[in-house]
Structures are given as C-alpha cells and as structure tokens.
Scaffold this motif. Structure first.
Motif, PDB file in Angstrom:
ATOM      1  N   CYS A 162     -48.490 -22.705  58.782  1.00 16.98           N
ATOM      2  CA  CYS A 162     -47.555 -21.936  58.280  1.00 16.98           C
ATOM      3  C   CYS A 162     -47.533 -20.440  59.003  1.00 16.98           C
ATOM      4  CB  CYS A 162     -47.924 -21.862  56.879  1.00 16.98           C
ATOM      5  SG  CYS A 162     -47.559 -23.496  56.011  1.00 16.98           S
ATOM      6  N   HIS A 163     -46.579 -19.591  58.756  1.00 14.08           N
ATOM      7  CA  HIS A 163     -46.580 -18.286  59.212  1.00 14.08           C
ATOM      8  C   HIS A 163     -46.768 -17.643  57.814  1.00 14.08           C
ATOM      9  CE1 HIS A 163     -42.625 -17.226  57.582  1.00 14.08           C
ATOM     10  NE2 HIS A 163     -42.017 -18.171  58.039  1.00 14.08           N
ATOM     11  N   SER A 164     -46.546 -18.039  56.696  1.00 18.88           N
ATOM     12  CA  SER A 164     -46.649 -17.029  55.504  1.00 18.88           C
ATOM     13  C   SER A 164     -47.146 -17.948  54.095  1.00 18.88           C
ATOM     14  CB  SER A 164     -45.428 -16.648  55.160  1.00 18.88           C
ATOM     15  OG  SER A 164     -44.993 -15.687  56.379  1.00 18.88           O
ATOM     16  N   ILE A 165     -47.485 -17.276  53.179  1.00 13.52           N
ATOM     17  CA  ILE A 165     -47.701 -17.707  51.643  1.00 13.52           C
ATOM     18  C   ILE A 165     -46.725 -16.674  51.103  1.00 13.52           C
ATOM     19  CG2 ILE A 165     -49.858 -18.687  51.877  1.00 13.52           C
ATOM     20  CD1 ILE A 165     -50.772 -16.297  50.046  1.00 13.52           C
ATOM     21  N   ARG A 166     -46.145 -17.347  50.068  1.00 10.88           N
ATOM     22  CA  ARG A 166     -45.388 -16.488  48.950  1.00 10.88           C
ATOM     23  C   ARG A 166     -46.107 -16.308  47.772  1.00 10.88           C
ATOM     24  NH1 ARG A 166     -44.281 -18.137  44.371  1.00 10.88           N
ATOM     25  NH2 ARG A 166     -42.594 -19.237  44.304  1.00 10.88           N
ATOM     26  N   VAL A 167     -46.124 -14.911  47.544  1.00  7.56           N
ATOM     27  CA  VAL A 167     -46.871 -14.694  46.077  1.00  7.56           C
ATOM     28  C   VAL A 167     -46.023 -13.965  45.221  1.00  7.56           C
ATOM     29  CG1 VAL A 167     -49.103 -14.341  47.678  1.00  7.56           C
ATOM     30  CG2 VAL A 167     -47.625 -12.379  46.951  1.00  7.56           C
ATOM     31  N   ASN A 168     -46.487 -14.046  43.693  1.00 10.11           N
ATOM     32  CA  ASN A 168     -45.915 -13.277  42.689  1.00 10.11           C
ATOM     33  C   ASN A 168     -46.529 -11.793  42.377  1.00 10.11           C
ATOM     34  OD1 ASN A 168     -43.770 -15.340  42.456  1.00 10.11           O
ATOM     35  ND2 ASN A 168     -45.490 -16.544  41.687  1.00 10.11           N
ATOM     36  N   LEU A 169     -45.442 -11.043  41.987  1.00  6.30           N
ATOM     37  CA  LEU A 169     -46.272  -9.773  41.679  1.00  6.30           C
ATOM     38  C   LEU A 169     -46.017  -9.634  39.907  1.00  6.30           C
ATOM     39  CD1 LEU A 169     -45.407  -7.006  44.115  1.00  6.30           C
ATOM     40  CD2 LEU A 169     -47.520  -8.318  43.854  1.00  6.30           C
ATOM     41  N   ASN A 170     -46.685 -10.567  39.463  1.00 12.62           N
ATOM     42  CA  ASN A 170     -46.767 -10.682  37.844  1.00 12.62           C
ATOM     43  C   ASN A 170     -47.888  -9.434  37.211  1.00 12.62           C
ATOM     44  OD1 ASN A 170     -44.850 -12.478  37.856  1.00 12.62           O
ATOM     45  ND2 ASN A 170     -46.453 -13.919  38.140  1.00 12.62           N
ATOM     46  N   GLY A 171     -47.649  -8.689  36.301  1.00 13.10           N
ATOM     47  CA  GLY A 171     -48.682  -8.158  35.878  1.00 13.10           C
ATOM     48  C   GLY A 171     -48.130  -7.001  34.855  1.00 13.10           C
ATOM     49  N   SER A 172     -48.300  -5.713  35.255  1.00 15.78           N
ATOM     50  CA  SER A 172     -47.839  -4.657  34.157  1.00 15.78           C
ATOM     51  C   SER A 172     -46.190  -4.552  34.240  1.00 15.78           C
ATOM     52  CB  SER A 172     -48.333  -3.286  34.630  1.00 15.78           C
ATOM     53  OG  SER A 172     -47.780  -2.263  33.929  1.00 15.78           O
ATOM     54  N   SER A 173     -45.679  -4.068  33.246  1.00 10.44           N
ATOM     55  CA  SER A 173     -44.139  -4.036  33.075  1.00 10.44           C
ATOM     56  C   SER A 173     -43.856  -2.600  32.982  1.00 10.44           C
ATOM     57  CB  SER A 173     -43.608  -4.730  31.823  1.00 10.44           C
ATOM     58  OG  SER A 173     -44.358  -3.996  30.551  1.00 10.44           O
ATOM     59  N   GLU A 174     -44.843  -1.483  33.105  1.00 12.90           N
ATOM     60  CA  GLU A 174     -44.723  -0.240  33.376  1.00 12.90           C
ATOM     61  C   GLU A 174     -44.502   0.069  34.775  1.00 12.90           C
ATOM     62  OE1 GLU A 174     -44.785   3.509  33.681  1.00 12.90           O
ATOM     63  OE2 GLU A 174     -46.462   2.664  34.416  1.00 12.90           O
ATOM     64  N   PRO A 175     -43.491   0.797  35.200  1.00 12.31           N
ATOM     65  CA  PRO A 175     -42.677   0.913  36.698  1.00 12.31           C
ATOM     66  C   PRO A 175     -44.019   1.439  37.508  1.00 12.31           C
ATOM     67  CG  PRO A 175     -40.858   1.137  35.124  1.00 12.31           C
ATOM     68  CD  PRO A 175     -42.133   1.057  34.352  1.00 12.31           C
ATOM     69  N   GLU A 176     -44.312   2.755  37.137  1.00 11.26           N
ATOM     70  CA  GLU A 176     -45.457   3.288  38.022  1.00 11.26           C
ATOM     71  C   GLU A 176     -46.765   2.648  38.271  1.00 11.26           C
ATOM     72  OE1 GLU A 176     -44.795   5.812  40.135  1.00 11.26           O
ATOM     73  OE2 GLU A 176     -42.676   5.367  39.498  1.00 11.26           O
ATOM     74  N   GLU A 177     -47.057   2.050  36.984  1.00 13.41           N
ATOM     75  CA  GLU A 177     -48.521   1.322  36.927  1.00 13.41           C
ATOM     76  C   GLU A 177     -48.112   0.109  37.844  1.00 13.41           C
ATOM     77  OE1 GLU A 177     -50.157  -0.735  33.156  1.00 13.41           O
ATOM     78  OE2 GLU A 177     -51.153   1.432  33.149  1.00 13.41           O
ATOM     79  N   TRP A 178     -47.104  -0.680  37.805  1.00 12.37           N
ATOM     80  CA  TRP A 178     -46.757  -1.806  38.384  1.00 12.37           C
ATOM     81  C   TRP A 178     -46.735  -1.633  39.863  1.00 12.37           C
ATOM     82  CZ3 TRP A 178     -42.886  -3.203  41.778  1.00 12.37           C
ATOM     83  CH2 TRP A 178     -42.726  -4.442  42.145  1.00 12.37           C
TER      84      TRP A 178
END
Length: 331
Positions: A162-178
């Motif tokens: 494969c050329h890639s894996i797809r990941v998710n950016l789950n976590g903080s809901s505060e923009p700068e912290e995220w």
C-alpha cells in the motif's frame, strides 16, 4: 474513321473517369463513415484522469450484518470493475481485536489479503484505520500510545504494498489545542512511517478534521512529504445534534475539498442517494472532480457508497458510473 475512333475512345475514357469518380466518392463516404465510427468508439473509451479503487466500507453491511467474509473483498471489487483496494481495519474484527492485534494475527491478515489481491490481479492502495486511539487527544501519554498502536498498521501497509494508511484526528474539541495535538501526533507517526515508505493520510472525518481550513493548517505545520490528506466529498459535518445523526454544524463541502486537495494523496468519492439521472442528490460530482483535476491529481479515487436506498452492490456500481460520467464533462 479516325474521328469516330477518337469520339469512341473519348467516350470510353469519360465513362471510365465517371466510374472512377463514383468509386472514389463511395470510398470517401465509406472513409468518412469509418472515421465517424472510429471517433465515436474513441470517445466511448476515453479513460478518466484517475484510477478507480473501492473503499471496503462500501460493503460494511454485507460483512457486519450478512456475514460476508471480508477476505472476498478483492474478488468483489474486481467483478465490479475496480483495480484498487482500500481496506478498512475494523472490518477484520473480531478476528484481529480478539487476538489483541498480535504480530501473528496481523501477519495472517497481511498474508491472506495479499494472496487474494494477487489472485484477482488487484492493487492494494491503502488501509483505513479506525478504533486505534485518538491522535489529537490532549493527554500526551494517550496520544503516544495511539501512535504505537498505529505502527502495526504502518508495518502491515508496507508489507501489502500500500502507499498509505488513513488515520483520524479525534481528540480535543478546542481548536488551538486540537491543532497542537494533531501536529504532535501526526509528526511522530509520520516520522516512523517514513522509514517504511508509507504515507499518513488524514480524512475529513467529523469533528475539527472536517474544518477544511484548520485541517490544512495542520498539514502545513507538519510539513512532511509523507503526511497528507484524503479529501472525502461528503464528510464535512463538524458537530451533530445531541443523541442524533442529524448534522448541527456543517462545513462547506466544496470549500473544504478545495482546501484539502493541495495535500491530497488519495480521494474518497462519497455517495448516499441518486436522482433519476444517476446524479448524487447532494454533491455536484462534476464540480468536485473538476477541483480534483485542477490540482493535478491523477491517483486513485475510491468509491465509498454509504446509502440505504440501493443495495450496497447497486450503490457501488451507481457511484462508479457517476464518476465515469462526470469525468467526461469536465475540462
């Protein structure tokens, strides 16, 4: 006598020329018809500017509800007219989860997937990773643990070509912290993936990752050539109403795709429903594909049907046909 012979010879010559003229005319018309037919044939077989892959999520109900073996993915995709495979990690649970994603279980997954892809002449494109932790969480230890969990999938993707894996950016809901958390998590994972020649791709997949501008800011800050985006035509809901799947805050899908395409290493063609002409009811595919092409993208476009009106098979085929039709309408 000589005059009569001259007239006779002239008449015969004229007749011969006339016959030749008619024949030439017929040949010209025949040639024109052949040229027209060839042009029509050439027009009919014009190849799109992208390659077609199938996202395994398109058959998640077959697998989860009907008990279809996930390892039949390559065979099904081949029969439906695709050349690339986009695997979904969670569809191999409980097999992998029950084994704790052990080295042995992961090796078996790789071996069986490779065998099926080879058997059906298919290309392994990427693996979509779900349920392996939160890469944008504020707790650094949890974030680092998530990076470690994803490394097994980087290794699997490398072993599958494969050329890639797809990941998710789950976590903080505060923009700068995220943003700060996302940059840290992605940089750490991409640094490892670089040693395996694997890309780390982030999909707009809900939460702040569906804010195209912020998502692009993260990509710019990470600034690694093996860290990019996987723009999905339809995943731009940032927040949903409480206890509901109904979207509360929606990001403009066309603006979002335009913002993510400069970093794209894969593209997801999402569909839910179609009108009588075969067009997606909420997504202008000509407009989307024009943006994809304008950014010079020529890789795989993955079909991801999520609707419930059509069967999964019919929805997949309808999406494939829509992509092919729309590709002929763009400049």
């Amino acid at each position: 006598m000589k005059r009569r012979n001259f007239i006779r010879n002239s008449s015969q010559a004229g007749l011969a020329l006339s016959i030749l003229g008619v024949a030439a005319c017929k040949e010209t018309k025949k040639s024109e018809k052949t040229t027209d037919a060839t042009s029509e044939m050439e027009e009919a077989i014009v190849e799109p500017f992208f390659k077609l892959s199938l996202a395994q999520w398109s058959i998640h109900r077959m697998i989860k509800e009907d008990g279809v073996d996930p390892y039949t993915f390559a065979e099904k995709a081949k029969n439906w007219g695709f050349s690339g495979l986009e695997y979904v990690s969670q569809l191999y649970n409980p097999e992998l989860a029950d084994a704790g994603y052990s080295d042995e279980a992961m090796a078996a997954f790789v071996e069986k997937s490779n065998a099926e892809a080879k058997k059906h002449g298919m290309q392994n494109v990427l693996i979509m990773i779900d349920g392996q932790g939160n890469l944008a969480v504020s707790d650094e230890k949890e974030r680092d643990d998530t990076v470690e969990k994803h490394k097994k999938w980087v290794d699997a993707a490398a072993a599958m070509g494969c050329h890639s894996i797809r990941v998710n950016l789950n976590g903080s809901s505060e923009p700068e912290e995220w943003k700060k958390n996302s940059i840290d998590g992605l940089t750490k994972l991409s640094t490892y993936a670089k040693t395996k020649n694997i890309n780390i791709l982030v999909e707009n997949h809900g939460g702040l990752s569906s804010n195209g501008a912020m998502h692009a800011e993260v990509m710019k800050a990470v600034a690694m050539d093996n860290c990019g985006t996987l723009p999905d035509f339809g995943n731009f809901c940032i927040t949903r109403k409480k206890d509901s799947r109904e979207c509360e805050v929606m990001y403009d899908k066309y603006k979002g795709v335009k913002e993510l395409m400069p970093y794209a290493k894969a593209v997801s063609a999402k569909t839910h429903d179609f009108d009588a002409d075969g067009n997606e009811t909420e997504i202008d595919y000509v407009k989307m594909l024009q943006m994809v092409k304008d950014h010079g993208y020529t890789g795989f476009v993955g079909v991801e049907y999520e609707g419930r009106v059509l069967s999964e098979e019919d929805g997949i085929i309808a999406t494939r046909e829509l992509l092919l039709k729309a590709s002929k309408e763009i400049s």
